[in-house]
Design a protein around this motif. Sequence first.
Motif, PDB file in Angstrom:
ATOM      1  N   ILE A  93      52.919  39.882  16.159  1.00 27.62           N
ATOM      2  CA  ILE A  93      51.681  40.327  15.513  1.00 27.62           C
ATOM      3  C   ILE A  93      51.941  41.053  14.189  1.00 27.62           C
ATOM      4  CG2 ILE A  93      50.151  40.384  17.518  1.00 27.62           C
ATOM      5  CD1 ILE A  93      50.948  43.261  17.969  1.00 27.62           C
ATOM      6  N   LEU A  94      53.211  41.324  13.929  1.00 27.86           N
ATOM      7  CA  LEU A  94      53.561  41.968  12.650  1.00 27.86           C
ATOM      8  C   LEU A  94      54.988  41.564  12.278  1.00 27.86           C
ATOM      9  CD1 LEU A  94      52.797  45.518  11.494  1.00 27.86           C
ATOM     10  CD2 LEU A  94      55.182  44.799  11.548  1.00 27.86           C
ATOM     11  N   GLU A  95      55.160  41.191  11.018  1.00 30.32           N
ATOM     12  CA  GLU A  95      56.493  40.812  10.544  1.00 30.32           C
ATOM     13  C   GLU A  95      56.792  41.529   9.239  1.00 30.32           C
ATOM     14  OE1 GLU A  95      57.988  36.425  11.022  1.00 30.32           O
ATOM     15  OE2 GLU A  95      55.816  36.445  11.316  1.00 30.32           O
ATOM     16  N   GLU A  96      57.943  42.144   9.190  1.00 31.71           N
ATOM     17  CA  GLU A  96      58.386  42.860   7.981  1.00 31.71           C
ATOM     18  C   GLU A  96      57.277  43.770   7.425  1.00 31.71           C
ATOM     19  OE1 GLU A  96      61.410  42.860   7.098  1.00 31.71           O
ATOM     20  OE2 GLU A  96      62.193  41.124   8.154  1.00 31.71           O
ATOM     21  N   GLY A  97      56.671  44.513   8.307  1.00 31.01           N
ATOM     22  CA  GLY A  97      55.649  45.485   7.894  1.00 31.01           C
ATOM     23  C   GLY A  97      54.278  44.902   7.621  1.00 31.01           C
ATOM     24  N   LYS A  98      54.158  43.556   7.697  1.00 32.55           N
ATOM     25  CA  LYS A  98      52.861  42.940   7.374  1.00 32.55           C
ATOM     26  C   LYS A  98      52.197  42.402   8.651  1.00 32.55           C
ATOM     27  CE  LYS A  98      53.740  41.647   2.602  1.00 32.55           C
ATOM     28  NZ  LYS A  98      55.121  42.161   2.459  1.00 32.55           N
ATOM     29  N   PRO A  99      51.039  42.964   8.981  1.00 40.72           N
ATOM     30  CA  PRO A  99      50.363  42.487  10.196  1.00 40.72           C
ATOM     31  C   PRO A  99      49.749  41.088  10.007  1.00 40.72           C
ATOM     32  CG  PRO A  99      49.408  44.552   9.390  1.00 40.72           C
ATOM     33  CD  PRO A  99      50.310  44.053   8.326  1.00 40.72           C
ATOM     34  N   GLU A 125      56.470  56.250  11.519  1.00 42.23           N
ATOM     35  CA  GLU A 125      55.264  56.839  10.921  1.00 42.23           C
ATOM     36  C   GLU A 125      54.347  55.819  10.274  1.00 42.23           C
ATOM     37  OE1 GLU A 125      57.234  59.391   8.211  1.00 42.23           O
ATOM     38  OE2 GLU A 125      58.026  60.671   9.793  1.00 42.23           O
ATOM     39  N   ARG A 126      54.968  54.724   9.742  1.00 38.15           N
ATOM     40  CA  ARG A 126      54.165  53.741   8.993  1.00 38.15           C
ATOM     41  C   ARG A 126      54.504  52.318   9.438  1.00 38.15           C
ATOM     42  NH1 ARG A 126      56.816  56.676   5.543  1.00 38.15           N
ATOM     43  NH2 ARG A 126      57.990  54.864   4.828  1.00 38.15           N
ATOM     44  N   LEU A 127      53.556  51.410   9.134  1.00 42.18           N
ATOM     45  CA  LEU A 127      53.759  50.006   9.513  1.00 42.18           C
ATOM     46  C   LEU A 127      54.932  49.385   8.750  1.00 42.18           C
ATOM     47  CD1 LEU A 127      50.134  48.517   9.763  1.00 42.18           C
ATOM     48  CD2 LEU A 127      51.608  49.285  11.610  1.00 42.18           C
ATOM     49  N   ASP A 128      55.162  49.838   7.505  1.00 41.13           N
ATOM     50  CA  ASP A 128      56.237  49.206   6.720  1.00 41.13           C
ATOM     51  C   ASP A 128      57.637  49.561   7.236  1.00 41.13           C
ATOM     52  OD1 ASP A 128      56.674  51.750   5.788  1.00 41.13           O
ATOM     53  OD2 ASP A 128      55.613  51.438   3.894  1.00 41.13           O
ATOM     54  N   GLN A 129      57.694  50.450   8.246  1.00 32.58           N
ATOM     55  CA  GLN A 129      58.991  50.769   8.855  1.00 32.58           C
ATOM     56  C   GLN A 129      59.321  49.802  10.008  1.00 32.58           C
ATOM     57  OE1 GLN A 129      57.772  54.880   9.684  1.00 32.58           O
ATOM     58  NE2 GLN A 129      59.579  55.551   8.539  1.00 32.58           N
ATOM     59  N   ILE A 130      58.353  48.929  10.291  1.00 29.93           N
ATOM     60  CA  ILE A 130      58.519  48.023  11.445  1.00 29.93           C
ATOM     61  C   ILE A 130      58.976  46.644  10.963  1.00 29.93           C
ATOM     62  CG2 ILE A 130      57.344  46.959  13.413  1.00 29.93           C
ATOM     63  CD1 ILE A 130      55.268  49.212  13.235  1.00 29.93           C
ATOM     64  N   LYS A 131      59.992  46.108  11.633  1.00 28.10           N
ATOM     65  CA  LYS A 131      60.435  44.742  11.300  1.00 28.10           C
ATOM     66  C   LYS A 131      59.550  43.738  12.052  1.00 28.10           C
ATOM     67  CE  LYS A 131      64.548  41.943  10.862  1.00 28.10           C
ATOM     68  NZ  LYS A 131      65.896  41.684  11.330  1.00 28.10           N
ATOM     69  N   TYR A 132      59.466  43.916  13.355  1.00 27.30           N
ATOM     70  CA  TYR A 132      58.598  43.051  14.166  1.00 27.30           C
ATOM     71  C   TYR A 132      57.794  43.888  15.157  1.00 27.30           C
ATOM     72  CZ  TYR A 132      61.445  39.060  12.697  1.00 27.30           C
ATOM     73  OH  TYR A 132      62.095  38.112  11.973  1.00 27.30           O
TER      74      TYR A 132
END
Lengths: 147, 165
Positions: A93-99, A125-132
């Motif tokens: 549902i999210l890749e490289e910070g982009k949902p 803290e933020r979505l852009d810290q998430i890879k997947y």
Amino acid sequence: MDAVLRATAIYFFLLLIFRLSGKRTFADVTPFDFVLLLIIAETTQQGLLGEDFSVTNSFLLIITLICIDIGLSLLKNRYPRLDKISEGVPLVILEEGKPHHDRLKKARIDEDDIRAAARESHGLERLDQIKYAILEKSGGISIIPKK
Amino acid sequence: MPREKAKTLELEDDLSYERRQWRIERFSWVIMLMIIIGAVCGLFGGAGLFLYNKAPLTTTGDTEMEYPRFGRFMSALSLTFRATGTDNTISTISIEEHYLNTMQIDNITPSPEKVEAQNGMLIYSFHGSPRQVSFNLKANSIGMHDATISLTGQEAVQIHQFIYP
């Protein structure tokens, strides 16, 4: 035989209903979801037992439900397609910070759910810290942070 | 082949114990499956393919009784008397009082005209000579139940039922 048939019918009916209701239905159990589950359990109990409150009937119902569950797990192990049908598949549902907004909408999730999962599992803290971010078959969201 | 346990992993696992447990699990699955097959056949009462037994109540076999071999405590079971011949009917049915004392009678269809007690038997007489009579019962005691049942002027038939808890 009546107990076996009732248990089989209820098992597959519940399997179908919960499968159709989507992954997220009981993933985060709110107090209302909890009450709803209790009502479903109570209604199911009446359907299962009928007017037969004997110990033998209870034993047969339990054995039948457990046996179907074991049988289905063995079949799912052997036939992955059956696993897909009965359990569904994980969804990115999210890749490289982009949902993926279209997927989020269909799966009835919003960005806040992803943020909450990220905070709880990795303290992000933020979505852009998430890879997947992945919506698992269980309905939970797993987070893989960026390195 | 024994697994080399990482020294950092504090885990009290026991693979041989796990293997024993797997064997027991699989054995129990077979037992559970056999119980389910038994239940489908009617071995545990309720309903089942081979649950009901038919017994002829007359020497000519034109009236028979159908009863379940197994029942469950406080759940429904029925005795059905059926005239299978072309012109015979059922006028009286005698059932051992001792047997009916272990049962709760929910209803009798059709309702009997009168009931008499005689020599440890309860004699039900029916008006209009029905061709089928059903006793809908609930067992209120568990274990083995034997009963003597007969039609007027016919030889008594012995039935055996086991009621599960």
